[in-house]
Design a protein around this motif. Structure first.
Motif, PDB file in Angstrom:
ATOM      1  N   MET A   1       0.830  -1.184   0.000  1.00 19.13           N
ATOM      2  CA  MET A   1       0.000   0.000   0.000  1.00 19.13           C
ATOM      3  C   MET A   1       0.875   1.248   0.000  1.00 19.13           C
ATOM      4  SD  MET A   1      -3.271  -0.659   0.275  1.00 19.13           S
ATOM      5  CE  MET A   1      -3.844  -2.292  -0.057  1.00 19.13           C
ATOM      6  N   LYS A   2       0.485   2.221  -0.777  1.00 17.83           N
ATOM      7  CA  LYS A   2       1.237   3.470  -0.789  1.00 17.83           C
ATOM      8  C   LYS A   2       0.712   4.394   0.302  1.00 17.83           C
ATOM      9  CE  LYS A   2      -1.712   5.377  -4.352  1.00 17.83           C
ATOM     10  NZ  LYS A   2      -1.913   5.607  -5.729  1.00 17.83           N
ATOM     11  N   GLY A   3       1.569   5.063   1.000  1.00 19.14           N
ATOM     12  CA  GLY A   3       1.269   6.039   2.040  1.00 19.14           C
ATOM     13  C   GLY A   3      -0.006   5.845   2.837  1.00 19.14           C
ATOM     14  N   GLY A   4       0.097   5.895   4.141  1.00 19.81           N
ATOM     15  CA  GLY A   4      -1.062   5.835   5.008  1.00 19.81           C
ATOM     16  C   GLY A   4      -1.631   4.440   5.175  1.00 19.81           C
ATOM     17  N   LEU A  34      -6.132  -5.584 -12.016  1.00 19.50           N
ATOM     18  CA  LEU A  34      -6.454  -4.160 -11.962  1.00 19.50           C
ATOM     19  C   LEU A  34      -6.347  -3.624 -10.535  1.00 19.50           C
ATOM     20  CD1 LEU A  34      -7.410  -1.557 -13.292  1.00 19.50           C
ATOM     21  CD2 LEU A  34      -9.757  -2.402 -13.071  1.00 19.50           C
ATOM     22  N   VAL A  35      -6.863  -4.379  -9.576  1.00 15.85           N
ATOM     23  CA  VAL A  35      -6.766  -3.971  -8.171  1.00 15.85           C
ATOM     24  C   VAL A  35      -5.298  -3.896  -7.757  1.00 15.85           C
ATOM     25  CG1 VAL A  35      -7.295  -4.618  -5.781  1.00 15.85           C
ATOM     26  CG2 VAL A  35      -9.043  -4.877  -7.558  1.00 15.85           C
ATOM     27  N   GLU A  36      -4.520  -4.891  -8.146  1.00 16.63           N
ATOM     28  CA  GLU A  36      -3.091  -4.902  -7.800  1.00 16.63           C
ATOM     29  C   GLU A  36      -2.351  -3.735  -8.461  1.00 16.63           C
ATOM     30  OE1 GLU A  36      -2.008  -8.864  -8.990  1.00 16.63           O
ATOM     31  OE2 GLU A  36      -2.743  -9.730  -7.101  1.00 16.63           O
ATOM     32  N   LYS A  37      -2.748  -3.363  -9.677  1.00 16.59           N
ATOM     33  CA  LYS A  37      -2.132  -2.234 -10.378  1.00 16.59           C
ATOM     34  C   LYS A  37      -2.305  -0.941  -9.580  1.00 16.59           C
ATOM     35  CE  LYS A  37      -2.531   0.332 -14.705  1.00 16.59           C
ATOM     36  NZ  LYS A  37      -3.309   0.454 -15.938  1.00 16.59           N
ATOM     37  N   LYS A  41      -5.582  -4.566  -2.643  1.00 14.07           N
ATOM     38  CA  LYS A  41      -5.655  -5.983  -2.283  1.00 14.07           C
ATOM     39  C   LYS A  41      -7.129  -6.378  -2.188  1.00 14.07           C
ATOM     40  CE  LYS A  41      -4.835  -8.940   1.679  1.00 14.07           C
ATOM     41  NZ  LYS A  41      -4.758  -8.871   3.118  1.00 14.07           N
ATOM     42  N   ILE A  42      -7.450  -7.543  -2.733  1.00 14.99           N
ATOM     43  CA  ILE A  42      -8.807  -8.068  -2.609  1.00 14.99           C
ATOM     44  C   ILE A  42      -8.843  -8.997  -1.403  1.00 14.99           C
ATOM     45  CG2 ILE A  42     -10.610  -9.477  -3.660  1.00 14.99           C
ATOM     46  CD1 ILE A  42      -9.584  -8.508  -6.380  1.00 14.99           C
ATOM     47  N   SER A  61      -5.623   2.607  -1.022  1.00 10.55           N
ATOM     48  CA  SER A  61      -4.915   3.634  -0.262  1.00 10.55           C
ATOM     49  C   SER A  61      -5.636   4.965  -0.160  1.00 10.55           C
ATOM     50  CB  SER A  61      -3.537   3.881  -0.876  1.00 10.55           C
ATOM     51  OG  SER A  61      -2.761   2.713  -0.784  1.00 10.55           O
ATOM     52  N   SER A  62      -6.585   5.235  -1.061  1.00 10.27           N
ATOM     53  CA  SER A  62      -7.193   6.571  -1.063  1.00 10.27           C
ATOM     54  C   SER A  62      -8.562   6.554  -1.730  1.00 10.27           C
ATOM     55  CB  SER A  62      -6.283   7.548  -1.817  1.00 10.27           C
ATOM     56  OG  SER A  62      -6.235   7.206  -3.193  1.00 10.27           O
ATOM     57  N   ILE A  63      -9.304   7.627  -1.501  1.00  9.22           N
ATOM     58  CA  ILE A  63     -10.590   7.817  -2.179  1.00  9.22           C
ATOM     59  C   ILE A  63     -10.361   7.877  -3.692  1.00  9.22           C
ATOM     60  CG2 ILE A  63     -12.496   9.453  -2.548  1.00  9.22           C
ATOM     61  CD1 ILE A  63     -12.770   7.960   0.071  1.00  9.22           C
TER      62      ILE A  63
END
Length: 97
Positions: A1-4, A34-37, A41-42, A61-63
């Motif tokens: 996950m990126k940031g936060g 697509l989710v991994e891109k 994570k599912i 990671s974000s809205i």
């Protein structure tokens, strides 16, 4: 996950007529990629009977990533999704208790 801290999101999907015709294991694999891109994570994927046809529980990671995923999934699959960010009940109790 990126940031936060990752955000949990419940995504409820409805098939279009064309989306039903294109159900396949290969399409499901494309959804996972697509989710991994999006560095997501599912946690779970379910087929449903009722008002909605699918339920995904994902971490993003974000809205902004939620919006991207919802739009990209619709383009890829023809399935429209309602996305519901969620927090666990303990955190909810802390926030409102």
């Amino acid at each position: 996950m990126k940031g936060g801290a990752p955000m949990k999101v419940l995504m409820l999907g409805k098939y279009s007529t064309d989306a039903i015709k294109s159900i396949s294991k290969e399409r499901t694999k494309k959804v996972v990629k697509l989710v991994e891109k999006l560095n997501g994570k599912i946690d779970a994927m379910y087929a449903l009977v009722g008002e909605y046809d699918l339920a995904f529980l994902v971490e993003l990671s974000s809205i902004e990533d939620i919006v991207k995923l919802s739009v990209e999934l619709a383009k890829l699959t023809g399935i429209s999704f309602m996305s519901l960010p969620a927090i666990d009940v303990e955190k909810f109790d802390e926030l409102v208790g």
